[in-house]
Scaffold this motif. Structure first.
Motif, PDB file in Angstrom:
ATOM      1  N   ASN A  85       0.802  -1.231   0.000  1.00  0.00           N
ATOM      2  CA  ASN A  85       0.000   0.000   0.000  1.00  0.00           C
ATOM      3  C   ASN A  85       0.828   1.271   0.000  1.00  0.00           C
ATOM      4  N   ASP A  86       1.993   1.225  -0.620  1.00  0.00           N
ATOM      5  CA  ASP A  86       2.831   2.413  -0.737  1.00  0.00           C
ATOM      6  C   ASP A  86       2.548   3.123  -2.061  1.00  0.00           C
ATOM      7  N   ILE A  87       3.028   4.344  -2.155  1.00  0.00           N
ATOM      8  CA  ILE A  87       2.861   5.114  -3.389  1.00  0.00           C
ATOM      9  C   ILE A  87       3.778   4.536  -4.471  1.00  0.00           C
ATOM     10  N   ILE A  88       3.221   4.311  -5.643  1.00  0.00           N
ATOM     11  CA  ILE A  88       3.984   3.731  -6.753  1.00  0.00           C
ATOM     12  C   ILE A  88       4.491   4.860  -7.646  1.00  0.00           C
ATOM     13  N   ASP A  89       5.816   4.949  -7.789  1.00  0.00           N
ATOM     14  CA  ASP A  89       6.393   6.015  -8.606  1.00  0.00           C
ATOM     15  C   ASP A  89       6.994   5.498  -9.908  1.00  0.00           C
ATOM     16  N   ASP A  90       7.461   4.255  -9.924  1.00  0.00           N
ATOM     17  CA  ASP A  90       8.032   3.661 -11.135  1.00  0.00           C
ATOM     18  C   ASP A  90       7.297   2.369 -11.466  1.00  0.00           C
ATOM     19  N   ILE A  91       7.040   2.150 -12.739  1.00  0.00           N
ATOM     20  CA  ILE A  91       6.351   0.929 -13.150  1.00  0.00           C
ATOM     21  C   ILE A  91       7.230   0.146 -14.121  1.00  0.00           C
ATOM     22  N   ASP A  92       7.602  -1.055 -13.731  1.00  0.00           N
ATOM     23  CA  ASP A  92       8.400  -1.949 -14.565  1.00  0.00           C
ATOM     24  C   ASP A  92       7.537  -3.107 -15.030  1.00  0.00           C
ATOM     25  N   ILE A  93       7.688  -3.447 -16.297  1.00  0.00           N
ATOM     26  CA  ILE A  93       6.934  -4.548 -16.890  1.00  0.00           C
ATOM     27  C   ILE A  93       7.917  -5.530 -17.511  1.00  0.00           C
ATOM     28  N   ALA A  94       7.728  -6.808 -17.249  1.00  0.00           N
ATOM     29  CA  ALA A  94       8.533  -7.860 -17.876  1.00  0.00           C
ATOM     30  C   ALA A  94       7.688  -8.502 -18.966  1.00  0.00           C
ATOM     31  N   THR A  95       8.344  -8.923 -20.046  1.00  0.00           N
ATOM     32  CA  THR A  95       7.591  -9.482 -21.171  1.00  0.00           C
ATOM     33  C   THR A  95       8.402 -10.544 -21.912  1.00  0.00           C
ATOM     34  N   ILE A  96       7.695 -11.422 -22.617  1.00  0.00           N
ATOM     35  CA  ILE A  96       8.360 -12.431 -23.437  1.00  0.00           C
ATOM     36  C   ILE A  96       8.716 -11.863 -24.814  1.00  0.00           C
ATOM     37  N   LEU A  97       8.259 -10.651 -25.109  1.00  0.00           N
ATOM     38  CA  LEU A  97       8.518 -10.018 -26.400  1.00  0.00           C
ATOM     39  C   LEU A  97       9.910  -9.395 -26.446  1.00  0.00           C
ATOM     40  N   SER A  98      10.491  -9.320 -27.631  1.00  0.00           N
ATOM     41  CA  SER A  98      11.772  -8.642 -27.803  1.00  0.00           C
ATOM     42  C   SER A  98      11.535  -7.140 -27.908  1.00  0.00           C
ATOM     43  N   THR A  99      12.592  -6.359 -27.788  1.00  0.00           N
ATOM     44  CA  THR A  99      12.460  -4.902 -27.889  1.00  0.00           C
ATOM     45  C   THR A  99      11.929  -4.491 -29.266  1.00  0.00           C
TER      46      THR A  99
END
Length: 418
Positions: A56-70
């Motif tokens: 329940n903390d404030i979220i400042d950065d969002i990271d996403i992991a994916t199976i897709l290439s850049t």
């Protein structure tokens, strides 16, 4: 009371409207999922945003992991409103930006070879293998767009118990990237948790590895540590204090945090004043620190300004009495309040009552206003030119000396004599 109520409302809001319900974020996940069946998990949130969501903390950065290439990610978003930034292509990372939303998307990977600073990686589509290359169990918790948790390293249990634990063998994790020693300290301070013997041993054996890390990376982690609300309690954990001191020997005034806690909490002071509290002393420690880490000119100037004024304060009994209004005019109230804090933590004979009396006096004193400007001087016979500024300074100095008073006749005399 208002702050408590406001924070409570924000917490309830985060529970009712979690970050992953945002329309823009849902669009991103929908776009990433296109071309795959529902059975294939193409992307998940990971790292700090998941950890903060669960606590329940404030979220400042969002990271996403994916199976897709850049390249696949860039292709999917090339005709959308999102700006695509190649933030770390060689590490499999691109960043999507739209308005204030910034999403860092990284391809699943495993480390093939590491040297304590950098890693050669291989891109994969195996979520468990991706989790095994991360630093701590609490940073290897994944969350899908529907709020479902994938937790191969049992990080949610450690998070619930405020336990910061390396994934697998601590020795191996540290040798992969020695910065993880400093990150370990940061998270231990953040969650106020004890250090288990295995991690303790591994850290002590690898302290020299920190010398391989660039000063820039170390400084970023240091500032994150100083920004923690729990940092002010560092003296309460002797082991973490010892580790911190071994890595950052410039901070040999950590005992001042005990004095600082008496008069304020971490949220009430800026990072610059905290640096001043910990660094400024008779040995000019702040100058060595500034040189070693090549800190910004703004922070360097701030430290030098505090050091200079603290010396003036110690040399003058009138700084916060007869000269108070003059110093408010020449500096500002905020600077003097911070200087009062700095003086209190430096001087163990300085009583708490004296500190608060001075603070009250600063806040209740008037802000002197200098009523003369260049236009006024021209209207009273002064010619435009380089002399205008010099004359204005002469008038201002006399105005200050005379208790912020100067007559119109005296101003005209000064103009005529110049």
């Amino acid at each position: 009371m208002f702050d408590l109520s406001f924070n409570f409302i924000k917490t309830i809001r985060r529970n009712l409207f979690p970050f992953y319900k945002d329309k823009k974020i849902k669009f991103v996940f929908k776009t990433l999922q296109e071309g795959f069946t529902k059975d294939t998990v193409v992307a998940r949130f990971v790292g700090g945003c998941v950890r903060k969501h669960l606590t329940n903390d404030i979220i400042d950065d969002i990271d996403i992991a994916t199976i897709l290439s850049t390249e696949e990610i860039k292709e999917k978003f090339k005709n959308t409103d999102f700006k695509i930034i190649d933030t770390g292509i060689k590490h499999g990372t691109v960043t999507l930006v739209l308005d204030k939303l910034k999403l860092e998307i990284t391809t699943l990977r495993k480390d093939v070879q590491t040297d304590g600073r950098h890693a050669e990686v291989e891109y994969i589509n195996n979520w468990k293998l991706d989790s095994e290359r991360r630093d701590f169990t609490i940073n290897a918790i994944y969350l899908d767009i529907n709020g479902n948790i994938f937790d191969p390293q049992m990080g949610t249990i450690d998070l619930k118990n405020n336990n910061v634990k390396f994934i697998g063998d601590p020795q191996k994790r540290i040798e992969e990237d020695y910065l993880r020693i400093i990150r370990f300290i940061r998270f231990k301070i953040m969650y106020n948790s004890k250090v288990e013997s295995t991690s303790s041993q591994a850290i002590k054996l690898n302290l020299n590895g920190i010398k391989q890390i660039s000063k820039e990376r170390i400084l970023v982690e240091l500032f994150k540590i100083l920004d923690l609300k729990n940092f002010i309690n560092l003296n309460e954990n002797e082991y973490l204090k010892e580790l911190f001191s071994l890595i950052f020997p410039e901070f040999d005034n950590l005992d001042r945090l005990r004095r600082l806690k008496i008069i304020c909490n971490r949220s009430q002071i800026s990072r610059d004043i905290l640096l001043a509290v910990l660094l400024i002393d008779e040995k000019n420690n702040h100058e060595y620190f500034a040189h070693k880490y090549s800190i910004s000119n703004e922070t360097k100037d701030s430290l030098n300004f505090f050091a200079k004024d603290l010396k003036l304060l110690k040399e003058s009994n009138d700084y916060f009495s007869k000269d108070l209004e003059k110093n408010i005019y020449l500096r500002n109230k905020n600077h003097l309040i911070n200087l009062n804090i700095l003086n209190f933590v430096n001087n163990f004979k300085f009583k708490v009552k004296d500190f608060f009396d001075i603070a009250k006096k600063i806040l209740s004193s008037k802000n002197p206003y200098f009523p003369i400007n260049g236009k006024y001087l021209i209207q009273n016979g002064m010619r435009e030119g380089s002399e205008l500024g010099k004359v204005l300074k002469i008038i201002e100095d006399e105005w200050i000396i005379n208790g912020f008073k100067i007559s119109k006749d005296r101003v005209k005399e000064i103009i005529k004599s110049n």
